[in-house]
Design an enzyme around this catalytic site. Sequence first.
Site, short mmCIF file in Angstrom:
data_model
loop_
_atom_site.label_atom_id
_atom_site.label_comp_id
_atom_site.label_asym_id
_atom_site.label_seq_id
_atom_site.Cartn_x
_atom_site.Cartn_y
_atom_site.Cartn_z
N ASP A 22 23.40 -19.79 -75.67
CA ASP A 22 22.31 -19.93 -76.65
C ASP A 22 22.15 -21.41 -77.00
OD1 ASP A 22 20.53 -19.72 -78.72
OD2 ASP A 22 21.99 -18.88 -80.15
N ASP A 26 19.73 -19.19 -82.13
CA ASP A 26 19.10 -18.01 -82.73
C ASP A 26 19.88 -16.76 -82.35
OD1 ASP A 26 18.50 -17.78 -80.08
OD2 ASP A 26 16.34 -17.45 -80.35
N ASP A 30 19.41 -18.29 -73.59
CA ASP A 30 18.06 -18.73 -73.21
C ASP A 30 18.11 -19.62 -71.97
OD1 ASP A 30 18.92 -21.25 -74.35
OD2 ASP A 30 18.55 -20.31 -76.31
N ASP A 201 14.46 -4.67 -58.24
CA ASP A 201 14.94 -3.59 -59.10
C ASP A 201 14.47 -2.23 -58.58
OD1 ASP A 201 16.25 -3.03 -61.72
OD2 ASP A 201 14.29 -2.17 -62.21
N GLU A 258 17.82 -3.38 -54.76
CA GLU A 258 18.71 -2.51 -55.53
C GLU A 258 18.35 -1.08 -55.16
OE1 GLU A 258 20.15 -1.20 -59.96
OE2 GLU A 258 18.06 -1.32 -59.40
N ASP A 333 24.94 -3.63 -65.37
CA ASP A 333 24.84 -2.19 -65.61
C ASP A 333 26.20 -1.50 -65.54
OD1 ASP A 333 22.05 -2.27 -65.73
OD2 ASP A 333 21.83 -1.92 -63.58
O1 TEU Z 1 19.08 -0.26 -62.74
C1 TEU Z 1 18.81 0.91 -62.06
C2 TEU Z 1 19.91 1.87 -61.88
O2 TEU Z 1 19.76 2.76 -61.08
C3 TEU Z 1 21.16 1.80 -62.63
O3 TEU Z 1 22.02 0.83 -62.41
C4 TEU Z 1 20.97 2.21 -64.06
O4 TEU Z 1 20.75 1.17 -64.94
C5 TEU Z 1 22.20 2.90 -64.51
O5 TEU Z 1 22.65 3.68 -63.50
C6 TEU Z 1 21.89 3.78 -65.66
O6 TEU Z 1 22.94 4.66 -65.75
C7 TEU Z 1 18.07 -1.19 -62.85
C8 TEU Z 1 18.53 -2.33 -63.74
O7 TEU Z 1 19.62 -2.96 -63.14
C9 TEU Z 1 18.84 -1.78 -65.09
O8 TEU Z 1 19.37 -2.74 -65.95
C10 TEU Z 1 17.56 -1.22 -65.66
O9 TEU Z 1 17.82 -0.58 -66.88
C11 TEU Z 1 16.91 -0.22 -64.72
O10 TEU Z 1 16.87 -0.67 -63.38
C12 TEU Z 1 15.49 0.01 -65.10
O11 TEU Z 1 14.71 -1.11 -64.81
CA CA Z 2 18.47 -19.00 -78.10
#
Ligand code: TEU
Ligand code: CA
Length: 562
Positions: A22, A26, A30, A201, A258, A333
């Site tokens: 940070d 705040d 960032d 993603d 992903e 995650d």
């Molecule tokens: O994650 C997708 C996903 O399938 C997982 O890792 C999920 O977050 C987890 O299994 C939930 O139990 C991606 C991103 O990495 C994650 O942070 C997001 O929340 C999700 O997509 C939605 O965009």
């Molecule tokens: Ca900040």
Amino acid sequence: MNKYKWWKEAVVYQIYPRSFQDSNNDGIGDIPGIINKLDYIEDLGIDVIWLCPVYKSPNADNGYDISDYNRIMDEFGDLDDIKELIKKVHNRDMKLIMDLVVNHTSNQHEWFIKSKKSKINPFRDYYIWKDGKEGKFPPTNWESYFGGSSWTYDQKTKQYYLHLFAKEQPDLNWENKEVRHKIYEMMRWWLDKGIDGFRMDVINMISKDQTFPDGEEKKKGEYGDGTPYFLNGPKLYEFLKEMGEEVLFDYDIMTVGETNNFGIDNAIKFSKVNDKDLLNMIFHFELMSVDRDKDNKWIEKDIDLKEIKSIYKKWNQKLYNKGWNAVYLGNHDQPRIVSRFGDDKNYRNESAKMLATMILTMPGTPYIYQGEEIGMTNVKFDDIGKYRDIETINYYRMQNKKNKRVDEILKDIHRVSRDNARTPMQWDESFNAGFTESTPWIDINPNYKNINVKNEQNDPDSILNFYKQLIKIRKNNKTLIYGKYEPVLEDDQNVFSYFRKDSNGIYLIILNFFEKSQVIDFSSKVSCENLNLIISNYKNNEYANLLNIKIKPYESLLFKLS
Ligand code: TEU
Ligand code: CA
């Protein structure tokens, strides 16, 4: 032979900006904070930074709900900050890839705001709207990833919209050509700013089976499993091929998909289209369910090392010369790797180094998640009010409704919650770990006085210094990048061991995943005249030969044989 590529030789560092540094006090990390720490990242030996989403977002899911792809989230800075970050990363001969979140947007995105207004507006078809079943039930029984139905009813137009994640994250309709082309345009806009690629993603969810069937019910009367109808869907290949032709093929970039439940055949199929690189590598999720139920992340299961071995063997052997992998154990995650796969109490130092040895000696591009390099651990907040993650909070609510005991729910959360990885980076022992001078958006892990970058920098035997050495070793020994993977001791329950081989040499890696010591004779596995211990997480004497090697708790050994 594997073709040389810069992204195969790269070591990637993942930054979760909200929790990194940070700069303006705040309480929220960032972009200028990241710029302040570029020396640290460069010094670690990193080539590529993967930046989690920094786009404008109301933060229902910490930036994975984007309301404007072409603007930066206020708390993180502005476009000038990101331009400066790109420039400064490049000045250090590093690269920057950004998160591409295009399965869904935020419900605050102007496309969705317009889409919601009526059934007959040009943006209606940007999202997936459907009438209810029998006038009163959601169109399908699919369960959302964050719990509950994946459909939400909209009073105004009396239809449901699809959201595979939170209701604040409506899924885009990729069947709509205009949507696809707006996304391609946005991708070019970012690439033309000089970024070096994308982490995509949930990219294998963008094509939905247009007949929208119900999924198999998990338990009678409960939600159904929709994944067969939206994972690796019917038009996925067509859409990504188009993305390649419209955008990706024009740039020398890196892409990582992903892709939960993708499978090796798809990893190979999608890696090249028309002989051009499409998805350079993917995150498969198979290792993410070795300690939990595949369909319910909250249900615990004992780790069987043989399962871990067989996953690596399968992927490494089948992808050899045909595709490429992304190697990771943790991310934003997942729980912290040392708490999950190692021992964060009695052998934190040893087991963190052992896991690092594995990640950095595997075929595929290694990913290090911020804090992993200093052995950061899971956190145990004693009060649900301290948690910030939407999935965690939903889980608490739903279990509470089912009358599960609070201490039991918290126990699950301590083990599994995504917030384990999201507590702020621990820079030093000062107030708030040097992350911020005000109240952080999520509490700091109380162990920061002990576990922090400053301590690690000052200790030659630290986890951080071990990572640095390992990264150097990998870079200076191409066999560890491109060499063939060959497992040894496949049946051993405690020790993971494999060779990396090519015409330049043979490496033997030995990793003890548990506390139990044992003696193993490797001399029958391979003949060798000279044995060179390259790195170990214990202070070892020289080894004369491979006969009866004593392997200590969580020990890691990397030998070069000749
Ligand atoms: O994650 C997708 C996903 O399938 C997982 O890792 C999920 O977050 C987890 O299994 C939930 O139990 C991606 C991103 O990495 C994650 O942070 C997001 O929340 C999700 O997509 C939605 O965009
Ligand atoms: Ca900040």
